[in-house]
Scaffold this motif. Structure first.
Motif, PDB file in Angstrom:
ATOM      1  N   MET A 274       6.623  -2.650  -8.956  1.00 41.85           N
ATOM      2  CA  MET A 274       7.745  -2.316  -8.092  1.00 41.85           C
ATOM      3  C   MET A 274       7.300  -2.217  -6.639  1.00 41.85           C
ATOM      4  SD  MET A 274      10.865  -1.661  -8.705  1.00 41.85           S
ATOM      5  CE  MET A 274      11.891  -0.413  -9.410  1.00 41.85           C
ATOM      6  N   SER A 275       6.052  -1.773  -6.418  1.00 39.60           N
ATOM      7  CA  SER A 275       5.583  -1.608  -5.038  1.00 39.60           C
ATOM      8  C   SER A 275       5.374  -2.946  -4.355  1.00 39.60           C
ATOM      9  CB  SER A 275       4.267  -0.825  -5.033  1.00 39.60           C
ATOM     10  OG  SER A 275       3.345  -1.391  -5.930  1.00 39.60           O
ATOM     11  N   VAL A 276       5.308  -4.036  -5.145  1.00 43.09           N
ATOM     12  CA  VAL A 276       5.192  -5.359  -4.547  1.00 43.09           C
ATOM     13  C   VAL A 276       6.577  -5.903  -4.227  1.00 43.09           C
ATOM     14  CG1 VAL A 276       4.486  -7.747  -4.976  1.00 43.09           C
ATOM     15  CG2 VAL A 276       2.991  -5.860  -5.635  1.00 43.09           C
TER      16      VAL A 276
ATOM     17  N   GLY B 187       8.606  -0.724   0.157  1.00 43.16           N
ATOM     18  CA  GLY B 187       7.193  -1.030  -0.039  1.00 43.16           C
ATOM     19  C   GLY B 187       6.832  -0.941  -1.506  1.00 43.16           C
ATOM     20  N   GLY B 188       5.658  -0.551  -1.711  1.00 40.13           N
ATOM     21  CA  GLY B 188       4.710   0.367  -1.103  1.00 40.13           C
ATOM     22  C   GLY B 188       5.431   1.412  -0.236  1.00 40.13           C
ATOM     23  N   GLU B 189       4.684   2.065   0.575  1.00 39.44           N
ATOM     24  CA  GLU B 189       5.306   3.042   1.468  1.00 39.44           C
ATOM     25  C   GLU B 189       5.433   2.422   2.860  1.00 39.44           C
ATOM     26  OE1 GLU B 189       7.098   5.629   1.376  1.00 39.44           O
ATOM     27  OE2 GLU B 189       7.096   5.682   3.548  1.00 39.44           O
ATOM     28  N   PRO B 190       6.665   2.089   3.265  1.00 37.38           N
ATOM     29  CA  PRO B 190       6.831   1.374   4.535  1.00 37.38           C
ATOM     30  C   PRO B 190       6.251   2.123   5.731  1.00 37.38           C
ATOM     31  CG  PRO B 190       8.961   2.095   3.642  1.00 37.38           C
ATOM     32  CD  PRO B 190       7.956   2.290   2.576  1.00 37.38           C
TER      33      PRO B 190
ATOM     34  N   ARG C 261       0.822  -1.210   0.000  1.00 40.09           N
ATOM     35  CA  ARG C 261       0.000   0.000   0.000  1.00 40.09           C
ATOM     36  C   ARG C 261       0.857   1.261   0.000  1.00 40.09           C
ATOM     37  NH1 ARG C 261      -5.196  -2.580   1.775  1.00 40.09           N
ATOM     38  NH2 ARG C 261      -4.292  -4.630   1.442  1.00 40.09           N
ATOM     39  N   CYS C 262       0.248   2.355  -0.433  1.00 38.15           N
ATOM     40  CA  CYS C 262       0.995   3.599  -0.505  1.00 38.15           C
ATOM     41  C   CYS C 262       0.041   4.766  -0.450  1.00 38.15           C
ATOM     42  CB  CYS C 262       1.812   3.644  -1.798  1.00 38.15           C
ATOM     43  SG  CYS C 262       2.956   5.037  -1.825  1.00 38.15           S
ATOM     44  N   ASP C 263       0.526   5.891   0.074  1.00 42.34           N
ATOM     45  CA  ASP C 263      -0.289   7.109   0.110  1.00 42.34           C
ATOM     46  C   ASP C 263      -0.046   7.981  -1.128  1.00 42.34           C
ATOM     47  OD1 ASP C 263       2.300   7.490   1.035  1.00 42.34           O
ATOM     48  OD2 ASP C 263       1.759   8.995   2.523  1.00 42.34           O
ATOM     49  N   PHE C 264       0.836   7.558  -2.036  1.00 45.70           N
ATOM     50  CA  PHE C 264       1.025   8.223  -3.322  1.00 45.70           C
ATOM     51  C   PHE C 264       0.567   7.266  -4.435  1.00 45.70           C
ATOM     52  CE2 PHE C 264       5.027  11.029  -2.209  1.00 45.70           C
ATOM     53  CZ  PHE C 264       4.353  11.571  -1.133  1.00 45.70           C
ATOM     54  N   ARG C 265       0.458   7.802  -5.637  1.00 45.99           N
ATOM     55  CA  ARG C 265       0.165   6.983  -6.820  1.00 45.99           C
ATOM     56  C   ARG C 265       1.077   7.438  -7.956  1.00 45.99           C
ATOM     57  NH1 ARG C 265      -2.076   4.740  -3.548  1.00 45.99           N
ATOM     58  NH2 ARG C 265      -4.160   3.846  -3.389  1.00 45.99           N
ATOM     59  N   CYS C 266       2.407   7.284  -7.774  1.00 43.46           N
ATOM     60  CA  CYS C 266       3.335   7.790  -8.789  1.00 43.46           C
ATOM     61  C   CYS C 266       3.028   7.178 -10.151  1.00 43.46           C
ATOM     62  CB  CYS C 266       4.769   7.485  -8.382  1.00 43.46           C
ATOM     63  SG  CYS C 266       5.181   8.204  -6.788  1.00 43.46           S
ATOM     64  N   VAL C 267       3.083   8.021 -11.176  1.00 40.31           N
ATOM     65  CA  VAL C 267       2.601   7.608 -12.501  1.00 40.31           C
ATOM     66  C   VAL C 267       3.381   6.428 -13.081  1.00 40.31           C
ATOM     67  CG1 VAL C 267       1.566   9.807 -13.161  1.00 40.31           C
ATOM     68  CG2 VAL C 267       4.003   9.426 -13.589  1.00 40.31           C
ATOM     69  N   TYR C 268       4.690   6.320 -12.735  1.00 40.52           N
ATOM     70  CA  TYR C 268       5.496   5.234 -13.315  1.00 40.52           C
ATOM     71  C   TYR C 268       5.420   3.971 -12.474  1.00 40.52           C
ATOM     72  CZ  TYR C 268       8.453   7.470  -9.862  1.00 40.52           C
ATOM     73  OH  TYR C 268       8.897   8.036  -8.698  1.00 40.52           O
ATOM     74  N   CYS C 269       4.750   4.053 -11.321  1.00 47.03           N
ATOM     75  CA  CYS C 269       4.754   2.927 -10.378  1.00 47.03           C
ATOM     76  C   CYS C 269       3.394   2.260 -10.269  1.00 47.03           C
ATOM     77  CB  CYS C 269       5.213   3.424  -9.014  1.00 47.03           C
ATOM     78  SG  CYS C 269       5.302   2.173  -7.722  1.00 47.03           S
ATOM     79  N   MET C 270       2.326   3.045 -10.212  1.00 48.08           N
ATOM     80  CA  MET C 270       0.995   2.481  -9.972  1.00 48.08           C
ATOM     81  C   MET C 270      -0.027   3.169 -10.870  1.00 48.08           C
ATOM     82  SD  MET C 270       0.593   2.384  -5.862  1.00 48.08           S
ATOM     83  CE  MET C 270       1.799   1.582  -4.804  1.00 48.08           C
ATOM     84  N   SER C 271      -1.120   2.458 -11.122  1.00 49.61           N
ATOM     85  CA  SER C 271      -2.237   3.151 -11.755  1.00 49.61           C
ATOM     86  C   SER C 271      -3.037   3.808 -10.629  1.00 49.61           C
ATOM     87  CB  SER C 271      -3.099   2.182 -12.559  1.00 49.61           C
ATOM     88  OG  SER C 271      -3.673   1.232 -11.713  1.00 49.61           O
TER      89      SER C 271
ATOM     90  N   THR D 162      11.846   5.459   1.403  1.00 53.71           N
ATOM     91  CA  THR D 162      10.541   6.047   1.705  1.00 53.71           C
ATOM     92  C   THR D 162      10.227   7.186   0.746  1.00 53.71           C
ATOM     93  OG1 THR D 162       9.285   7.257   3.402  1.00 53.71           O
ATOM     94  CG2 THR D 162      11.666   7.506   3.446  1.00 53.71           C
ATOM     95  N   ASN D 163       8.941   7.496   0.606  1.00 52.12           N
ATOM     96  CA  ASN D 163       8.565   8.667  -0.194  1.00 52.12           C
ATOM     97  C   ASN D 163       8.610   9.944   0.646  1.00 52.12           C
ATOM     98  OD1 ASN D 163       6.164   8.850   1.306  1.00 52.12           O
ATOM     99  ND2 ASN D 163       4.951   7.788  -0.239  1.00 52.12           N
ATOM    100  N   GLY D 164       8.909   9.816   1.936  1.00 57.76           N
ATOM    101  CA  GLY D 164       9.129  10.986   2.781  1.00 57.76           C
ATOM    102  C   GLY D 164       7.876  11.577   3.407  1.00 57.76           C
TER     103      GLY D 164
HETATM  104 FE1  SF4 Z   1       5.452   6.293  -5.505  1.00 54.12          FE
HETATM  105 FE2  SF4 Z   1       6.899   4.695  -3.857  1.00 54.12          FE
HETATM  106 FE3  SF4 Z   1       4.258   4.809  -3.681  1.00 54.12          FE
HETATM  107 FE4  SF4 Z   1       5.367   3.661  -5.822  1.00 54.12          FE
HETATM  108  S1  SF4 Z   1       5.493   2.949  -3.757  1.00 54.12           S
HETATM  109  S2  SF4 Z   1       3.587   5.056  -5.765  1.00 54.12           S
HETATM  110  S3  SF4 Z   1       7.175   4.957  -6.056  1.00 54.12           S
HETATM  111  S4  SF4 Z   1       5.678   6.512  -3.347  1.00 54.12           S
END
Ligand code: SF4
Ligand code: SAM
Length: 333
Positions: A328-330, A68-71, A22-32, A100-102
């Motif tokens: 990549m997030s997996v 992660g995802g976002e650890p 899981r993640c609180d972002f949806r970076c365009v190159y990583c997730m839909s 981390t995405n910070g």
């Molecule tokens: Fe972005 Fe990292 Fe989240 Fe992927 S896992 S959407 S790279 S912040």
């Protein structure tokens, strides 16, 4: 001292662990944007994650990277880090670290430092708040900036990871080098990799070879060879003008497999022996089958004995699909 040696004589002493998909972002190159996440029952509990990490440390792993995802969005994640930090104290582990995405660093930086973390990687692709919003879709730029300052204040050494995206952030690289120099951060550029379905985005359009980038940077900066090695895919240089370290991760155009010392564990307990290949070992079944670690240790040894020699990423111009289906997030980057 225990050691895991693979069939090509490489000592495997580095484990990357994805603690959540899981993640609180949806970076365009990583997730839909409408990413489907795994059912909770498939995810290892924090106790299970600790048990697998303990086994790897017992078998010879000296460096653990949590990703992660976002650890930092996984509930109670600090308790896992706290458990694992005892290996730092005992000397069994050289390094416990994080990618981390910070976004949560303003809350956690001090805790991480107190547990013995010394350096962290923070992913940041742009210094422009509007672009940041466009790339991460859901990220808050100011929150990440506050997190970075908190990391600095806690004494954590920061390395910024920047994915090079053609036509998106390629006008900002000089500014990022200067900014990292001012802040005392190292910087690594990463080539975009063809992993996981990302919806409508097109990877051929995003791909910017770092060989091209390096040439361009030399017009403004004096890049000197640096013999800093991590056993990983990054090549490091020093920027004479800033004194900072600059890395390039080029999985597409360079072969870094000969020195590969790492394996990757997903949050479901699947062990990938190579980022670019599908072969994997299930560690969740042996973990859940018995409280004794004999089955688990056996499964890890069997997996290391199958670690392949190398990988082959190709962005397919005809099909434009991912060369490796998982995200990549997996796998955890
Ligand atoms: Fe972005 Fe990292 Fe989240 Fe992927 S896992 S959407 S790279 S912040
Ligand atoms: N969420 C955390 C973060 O963003 O740092 C950790 C996980 S993220 C998957 C780890 C790294 O992988 C990030 O630096 C991210 O930019 C990078 N990444 C994700 N998808 C990628 C892709 N398709 N190609 C290259 N790098 C990618």
């Amino acid at each position: 001292m225990a050691e895991m040696i693979d069939p090509f004589g490489r000592a495997i002493n580095y484990l990357r662990v994805s603690v959540t998909d899981r993640c609180d972002f949806r970076c365009v190159y990583c997730m839909s944007e409408d990413m489907t996440f795994l059912p909770k029952a498939q995810i290892l509990s924090l106790e299970e994650l600790e048990r697998v990490c303990d086994a790897f440390v017992r078998l010879g792993v000296r460096k653990l990277r949590m990703t992660g995802g976002e650890p930092l969005v996984r509930r109670n994640i600090i308790s896992l880090f706290r458990g694992l930090s005892r290996h730092l104290k005992s000397g069994a582990l050289d390094e416990l670290t994080l990618t981390t995405n910070g976004s949560q660093l303003d809350r956690f930086a001090q805790d991480l430092a107190d547990l013995g973390m010394r350096r962290i990687n923070v992913s940041l692709d742009t210094l422009n708040p509007d672009k940041f919003a466009a790339i991460t879709r859901w990220g808050k730029f100011d929150k990440v900036m506050a997190g970075l300052q908190a990391a600095k204040a806690a004494g954590l050494k920061v390395k910024i990871n920047t994915v090079a995206l053609k036509g998106v952030n390629d006008d900002e690289f000089d500014r990022m080098i200067a900014w990292c120099g001012d802040e005392g951060f190292d910087l690594t550029f990463i080539e975009v990799m063809p992993m996981g379905d990302i919806g409508g985005e097109n990877r051929v359009d995003q791909y910017l070879p770092l060989s091209v980038l390096r040439g361009r940077l030399r017009e403004n900066w004096t890049l000197e060879e640096n013999d800093h090695k991590t056993g990983g895919p990054a090549r490091y240089m020093s920027v004479r003008e800033t004194g900072g370290r600059l890395g390039f991760i080029t999985p597409m155009t360079h072969n870094f497999c000969e020195s590969c010392n790492r394996v990757r564990l997903t949050c479901t307990g699947t062990l990938y022996m190579c980022l670019g290949q599908e072969d994997a070992a299930d560690l969740r079944a042996p973990l859940r089958e018995s409280d004794d670690d004999a089955l688990l240790d056996g499964a890890i040894h069997d997996a290391i004995a199958r670690k392949p020699k190398g990988h082959d990423f190709i962005i397919d111009r005809n099909h434009q699909g991912p060369a490796v289906g998982r995200h990549m997030s997996v796998t955890g980057g």
